[in-house]
Design a protein around this motif. Structure first.
Motif, PDB file in Angstrom:
ATOM      1  N   ALA A 202       0.819  -1.212   0.000  1.00 45.06           N
ATOM      2  CA  ALA A 202       0.000   0.000   0.000  1.00 45.06           C
ATOM      3  C   ALA A 202       0.854   1.264   0.000  1.00 45.06           C
ATOM      4  O   ALA A 202       0.531   2.245  -0.683  1.00 45.06           O
ATOM      5  N   ILE A 203       1.941   1.255   0.748  1.00 44.77           N
ATOM      6  CA  ILE A 203       2.704   2.496   0.904  1.00 44.77           C
ATOM      7  C   ILE A 203       3.441   2.880  -0.375  1.00 44.77           C
ATOM      8  O   ILE A 203       3.595   4.068  -0.667  1.00 44.77           O
ATOM      9  N   GLY A 204       3.862   1.886  -1.183  1.00 43.41           N
ATOM     10  CA  GLY A 204       4.545   2.206  -2.437  1.00 43.41           C
ATOM     11  C   GLY A 204       3.673   3.010  -3.380  1.00 43.41           C
ATOM     12  O   GLY A 204       4.036   4.127  -3.790  1.00 43.41           O
ATOM     13  N   PRO A 205       2.493   2.511  -3.765  1.00 43.19           N
ATOM     14  CA  PRO A 205       1.601   3.298  -4.611  1.00 43.19           C
ATOM     15  C   PRO A 205       1.166   4.607  -3.967  1.00 43.19           C
ATOM     16  O   PRO A 205       0.983   5.610  -4.657  1.00 43.19           O
ATOM     17  N   ALA A 206       0.991   4.630  -2.638  1.00 40.74           N
ATOM     18  CA  ALA A 206       0.583   5.863  -1.962  1.00 40.74           C
ATOM     19  C   ALA A 206       1.623   6.955  -2.168  1.00 40.74           C
ATOM     20  O   ALA A 206       1.283   8.126  -2.414  1.00 40.74           O
ATOM     21  N   ALA A 271      -3.378   3.417   7.124  1.00 43.38           N
ATOM     22  CA  ALA A 271      -4.038   3.218   5.833  1.00 43.38           C
ATOM     23  C   ALA A 271      -5.226   4.155   5.658  1.00 43.38           C
ATOM     24  O   ALA A 271      -5.383   4.787   4.598  1.00 43.38           O
ATOM     25  N   LEU A 272      -6.074   4.269   6.673  1.00 46.10           N
ATOM     26  CA  LEU A 272      -7.235   5.148   6.564  1.00 46.10           C
ATOM     27  C   LEU A 272      -6.815   6.605   6.408  1.00 46.10           C
ATOM     28  O   LEU A 272      -7.402   7.352   5.617  1.00 46.10           O
ATOM     29  N   ALA A 273      -5.790   7.019   7.159  1.00 44.87           N
ATOM     30  CA  ALA A 273      -5.337   8.408   7.095  1.00 44.87           C
ATOM     31  C   ALA A 273      -4.698   8.735   5.744  1.00 44.87           C
ATOM     32  O   ALA A 273      -4.972   9.789   5.150  1.00 44.87           O
ATOM     33  N   LEU A 274      -3.851   7.844   5.249  1.00 43.76           N
ATOM     34  CA  LEU A 274      -3.190   8.082   3.964  1.00 43.76           C
ATOM     35  C   LEU A 274      -4.202   8.194   2.832  1.00 43.76           C
ATOM     36  O   LEU A 274      -4.142   9.118   2.006  1.00 43.76           O
ATOM     37  N   GLY A 275      -5.138   7.248   2.778  1.00 41.51           N
ATOM     38  CA  GLY A 275      -6.127   7.272   1.718  1.00 41.51           C
ATOM     39  C   GLY A 275      -6.972   8.531   1.757  1.00 41.51           C
ATOM     40  O   GLY A 275      -7.252   9.148   0.716  1.00 41.51           O
ATOM     41  N   ALA A 276      -7.391   8.931   2.952  1.00 40.04           N
ATOM     42  CA  ALA A 276      -8.206  10.134   3.089  1.00 40.04           C
ATOM     43  C   ALA A 276      -7.421  11.373   2.666  1.00 40.04           C
ATOM     44  O   ALA A 276      -7.959  12.277   2.014  1.00 40.04           O
ATOM     45  N   GLY A 277      -6.139  11.430   3.036  1.00 40.26           N
ATOM     46  CA  GLY A 277      -5.307  12.558   2.635  1.00 40.26           C
ATOM     47  C   GLY A 277      -5.172  12.672   1.126  1.00 40.26           C
ATOM     48  O   GLY A 277      -5.268  13.762   0.548  1.00 40.26           O
ATOM     49  N   LEU A 278      -4.971  11.539   0.465  1.00 40.86           N
ATOM     50  CA  LEU A 278      -4.869  11.537  -0.999  1.00 40.86           C
ATOM     51  C   LEU A 278      -6.195  11.953  -1.631  1.00 40.86           C
ATOM     52  O   LEU A 278      -6.229  12.731  -2.588  1.00 40.86           O
ATOM     53  N   GLY A 279      -7.306  11.432  -1.090  1.00 41.96           N
ATOM     54  CA  GLY A 279      -8.613  11.801  -1.619  1.00 41.96           C
ATOM     55  C   GLY A 279      -8.895  13.279  -1.453  1.00 41.96           C
ATOM     56  O   GLY A 279      -9.463  13.923  -2.357  1.00 41.96           O
ATOM     57  N   LEU A 280      -8.502  13.846  -0.325  1.00 46.42           N
ATOM     58  CA  LEU A 280      -8.707  15.271  -0.074  1.00 46.42           C
ATOM     59  C   LEU A 280      -7.946  16.122  -1.079  1.00 46.42           C
ATOM     60  O   LEU A 280      -8.491  17.093  -1.630  1.00 46.42           O
ATOM     61  N   VAL A 281      -6.694  15.780  -1.340  1.00 48.62           N
ATOM     62  CA  VAL A 281      -5.898  16.554  -2.301  1.00 48.62           C
ATOM     63  C   VAL A 281      -6.520  16.466  -3.693  1.00 48.62           C
ATOM     64  O   VAL A 281      -6.592  17.465  -4.424  1.00 48.62           O
TER      65      VAL A 281
END
Length: 361
Positions: A202-206, A271-281
């Protein structure tokens, strides 16, 4: 903080004007977050081990995962801390978008923390009950979407744009914008969470998606560049390149410890925080469709779960040997590192495809 200090010093010493460049501060945020993660990572892992906060492995999954039982988890706290500190150091803290991004990151991080805490410390295998998890995700997601809508400065900030077309834009209105933004933030959060099943998967694609969205943030916040590329001009969005840089740096720092074989897992808190941050941007820079392309691995993982559940309920048969789809390839005999690296390669190609849309308009 350091950006504010540099601005004060620039009044008397012109050399400090160099810190006004968002590109430089994005690089510094990346390096700062990476350094913070590498510095505090060993201590955090040791503390998690001391308190026996270890991974619980499903017995019905790939047998190669059984040795991972007990590996420290909740390491996503390391990512959040590194992102928050680096962003506070190098971003313009008078920018509302910076605070919204940090609020979403921390809000979803708290939800993930409570879920992990219930599973790993309290011993409740269910963790946070699904309806309550989605409730609190909805509260934070809708709150952030409303904050963005009611503080928007130009119509472009609340318009839905279609890639490849210069003049195609659909004004959303309050309800449309809030619903779309909610789906993007919460959907991406859960998609990254589903992807987080292998070491570094998950962290690589993030990291790659954060880098790609950082390019869009910089371009959208620069009037000249936005006009040249025919993308929506979003005042203040350029500061999110610092947030994206911090996310990429913190992710790389975490990957140092999470690469196969992992010393620590991120857990829901990360995981939840990273995904939400990407979605927000993605919502801020008005590139929801492009973000779904760049985050295609997350979309694929989510789609595999939906299809698997739907197929089993409707026909009694499974499409994949196991979902999410990365487990399917494991059960076909692919070694875990092969699955991870191949998914990284696909993610890189998808991010490059998303970046290519900057000129294909």
């Amino acid at each position: 903080m350091l950006y504010w200090l540099a601005k004060q010093l620039a009044v008397d010493y012109s050399l400090f004007n160099v810190f006004s460049y968002q590109t430089l501060r994005a690089i510094l945020a990346t390096m700062s977050a990476l350094s913070i993660a590498l510095l505090i990572g060993p201590r955090m892992i040791a503390r998690l081990s001391r308190y026996q906060i270890g991974q619980v492995v499903r017995t019905d999954g790939p047998r190669s995962h059984l040795p991972k039982a007990g590996t420290p988890t909740m390491g996503g706290a390391l990512i959040i801390v590194a992102i928050a500190i680096a962003t506070l150091l190098w971003a313009d803290l008078s920018n509302r978008l910076v605070w919204i991004a940090l609020a979403v990151l921390l809000g979803f991080g708290l939800i993930g923390f409570w879920d992990d805490y219930l599973k790993l410390v309290v011993g409740n295998s269910r963790g946070l009950v699904a309806r309550w998890k989605y409730f609190w995700q909805s509260v934070v997601g809708i709150g952030a979407a409303a904050w963005l809508y009611f503080t928007a400065q130009v119509p472009a900030e609340t318009t839905f744009f279609v890639p490849f077309f210069k003049m195609v834009g659909l004004p959303l209105g309050a309800a449309g914008f809030i619903v779309l933004s909610y789906l993007m933030i919460v959907g991406m959060s859960n998609a990254v969470n589903l992807t987080d099943g292998l070491d570094g998967l998950a962290i690589g694609p993030a990291v790659m998606v954060a880098t790609g969205l950082g390019v869009f943030a910089y371009a959208s916040g620069n009037a000249v560049v936005a006009n040249y590329l025919s993308i929506p001009r979003v005042p203040g969005a350029g500061e999110l390149v610092i947030f994206c840089g911090a996310l990429a740096g913190a992710g790389l720092g975490f990957l140092w410890f999470n690469t196969y074989p992992a010393q620590v897992f991120m857990g829901d808190i990360g995981a939840l925080a990273l995904g939400a941050g990407l979605g927000l941007v993605a919502v801020v820079v008005r590139q929801e469709i492009v973000a779904l392309v760049m985050g295609g691995i997350f979309v694929l993982e989510t789609a595999s779960v939906i299809l698997q559940v739907a197929s089993f309920k409707l026909t009694g048969k499974r499409i994949f040997r196991m979902a999410p789809i990365h487990h399917h390839f494991e059960l076909k005999g692919w070694p875990e590192p092969k699955v991870i690296v191949r998914f990284w390669i696909i993610s890189l190609l998808l991010v490059l495809t998303g970046l290519a849309t900057l000129k294909l308009r």
